[in-house]
Design a protein around this motif. Sequence first.
Motif, PDB file in Angstrom:
ATOM      1  N   PRO A 144       0.833  -1.210   0.000  1.00  0.00           N
ATOM      2  CA  PRO A 144       0.000   0.000   0.000  1.00  0.00           C
ATOM      3  C   PRO A 144       0.867   1.260   0.000  1.00  0.00           C
ATOM      4  CG  PRO A 144      -0.898  -1.604   1.532  1.00  0.00           C
ATOM      5  CD  PRO A 144       0.427  -2.152   1.065  1.00  0.00           C
ATOM      6  N   GLY A 145       0.502   2.204  -0.838  1.00  0.00           N
ATOM      7  CA  GLY A 145       1.257   3.451  -0.951  1.00  0.00           C
ATOM      8  C   GLY A 145       2.390   3.390  -1.953  1.00  0.00           C
ATOM      9  N   GLY A 146       2.602   2.238  -2.588  1.00  0.00           N
ATOM     10  CA  GLY A 146       3.684   2.087  -3.546  1.00  0.00           C
ATOM     11  C   GLY A 146       3.410   2.789  -4.865  1.00  0.00           C
ATOM     12  N   ALA A 147       4.439   2.834  -5.692  1.00  0.00           N
ATOM     13  CA  ALA A 147       4.338   3.458  -7.018  1.00  0.00           C
ATOM     14  C   ALA A 147       4.714   2.427  -8.067  1.00  0.00           C
ATOM     15  CB  ALA A 147       5.264   4.673  -7.110  1.00  0.00           C
ATOM     16  N   VAL A 148       3.826   2.226  -9.050  1.00  0.00           N
ATOM     17  CA  VAL A 148       4.037   1.181 -10.047  1.00  0.00           C
ATOM     18  C   VAL A 148       3.665   1.685 -11.433  1.00  0.00           C
ATOM     19  CG1 VAL A 148       1.730   0.183  -9.636  1.00  0.00           C
ATOM     20  CG2 VAL A 148       3.550  -1.242 -10.634  1.00  0.00           C
ATOM     21  N   LEU A 149       4.411   1.219 -12.412  1.00  0.00           N
ATOM     22  CA  LEU A 149       4.160   1.517 -13.819  1.00  0.00           C
ATOM     23  C   LEU A 149       3.733   0.255 -14.537  1.00  0.00           C
ATOM     24  CD1 LEU A 149       4.510   3.268 -16.463  1.00  0.00           C
ATOM     25  CD2 LEU A 149       6.858   2.382 -16.535  1.00  0.00           C
ATOM     26  N   ASP A 150       2.657   0.350 -15.318  1.00  0.00           N
ATOM     27  CA  ASP A 150       2.305  -0.702 -16.275  1.00  0.00           C
ATOM     28  C   ASP A 150       2.866  -0.236 -17.616  1.00  0.00           C
ATOM     29  OD1 ASP A 150       1.225  -2.604 -17.925  1.00  0.00           O
ATOM     30  OD2 ASP A 150      -0.843  -2.313 -17.293  1.00  0.00           O
ATOM     31  N   ALA A 151       3.998  -0.804 -18.008  1.00  0.00           N
ATOM     32  CA  ALA A 151       4.697  -0.384 -19.224  1.00  0.00           C
ATOM     33  C   ALA A 151       4.134  -1.145 -20.416  1.00  0.00           C
ATOM     34  CB  ALA A 151       6.192  -0.649 -19.089  1.00  0.00           C
ATOM     35  N   GLY A 152       3.648  -0.404 -21.404  1.00  0.00           N
ATOM     36  CA  GLY A 152       2.951  -1.036 -22.520  1.00  0.00           C
ATOM     37  C   GLY A 152       1.601  -1.528 -22.047  1.00  0.00           C
ATOM     38  N   CYS A 153       0.865  -0.659 -21.380  1.00  0.00           N
ATOM     39  CA  CYS A 153      -0.364  -1.055 -20.673  1.00  0.00           C
ATOM     40  C   CYS A 153      -1.495  -1.460 -21.603  1.00  0.00           C
ATOM     41  CB  CYS A 153      -0.829   0.047 -19.739  1.00  0.00           C
ATOM     42  SG  CYS A 153      -1.444   1.536 -20.577  1.00  0.00           S
ATOM     43  N   ALA A 176       8.058  -0.559  -8.733  1.00  0.00           N
ATOM     44  CA  ALA A 176       7.920  -1.744  -9.581  1.00  0.00           C
ATOM     45  C   ALA A 176       7.414  -1.361 -10.965  1.00  0.00           C
ATOM     46  CB  ALA A 176       6.964  -2.745  -8.944  1.00  0.00           C
ATOM     47  N   VAL A 177       7.659  -2.284 -11.905  1.00  0.00           N
ATOM     48  CA  VAL A 177       7.118  -2.182 -13.259  1.00  0.00           C
ATOM     49  C   VAL A 177       6.458  -3.516 -13.598  1.00  0.00           C
ATOM     50  CG1 VAL A 177       7.633  -1.949 -15.716  1.00  0.00           C
ATOM     51  CG2 VAL A 177       8.821  -0.507 -14.065  1.00  0.00           C
ATOM     52  N   PHE A 178       5.264  -3.424 -14.140  1.00  0.00           N
ATOM     53  CA  PHE A 178       4.552  -4.576 -14.677  1.00  0.00           C
ATOM     54  C   PHE A 178       4.556  -4.416 -16.192  1.00  0.00           C
ATOM     55  CE2 PHE A 178       0.721  -6.803 -16.099  1.00  0.00           C
ATOM     56  CZ  PHE A 178       0.805  -7.985 -15.396  1.00  0.00           C
TER      57      PHE A 178
END
Length: 199
Positions: A41-50, A110-112
Amino acid sequence: MADDHTHVQDFFSARAADWDTRFPDDGPAYAAAVGDLGLRPGGAVLDAGCGTGRALPALRTAVGPAGTVIGADLTPAMLAEALRAGRGTAGALLLADAERLPLRAGSLDAVFAAGLLSHLPHPDDGLSELARVVRPGGRLALFHPVGRAALAARHGRVLTDDDLRAEARLTPLLADTGWRLVTYTDEDSLFLALAVRTG
């Protein structure tokens, strides 16, 4: 480089409108893969090529209302479909190239990346850029809802050892671009490579 990007945009623009209906049963696999990222909770994440943003709701659930979720894609038509599907409420949508992200260094946990690797014109540049925006110890999930063999069969291809997502190729590629492969799964119903940001 522009020609490479134009090819990717053309490919996905032509498929954006019916993308979700072509793959309607992938939701649980996306949610499970997001769970394996270990977001807090509170994290920062990117969905790259979402794409159409199918991972965004699960990413939002993982980081909670105080977290940051960004979905970035190179293709305007895919982002338009994400908005039409209501997924823009789960995260900020950004028209951006995964090889040149308008994000601060080390700003993400993180990156997804679902299906991204095979569409990067320069995979080493793309993975290096993803490493740039993730803090040391942060994580990367390279995901696909079917494994390499199943995907090759779907496209009428023979699976070869030079496939970029083969473990023997992916491990050094990740190591050379700021990542350490932690787990590798390649089954008919799932491809998931989890890596940790080194340094």
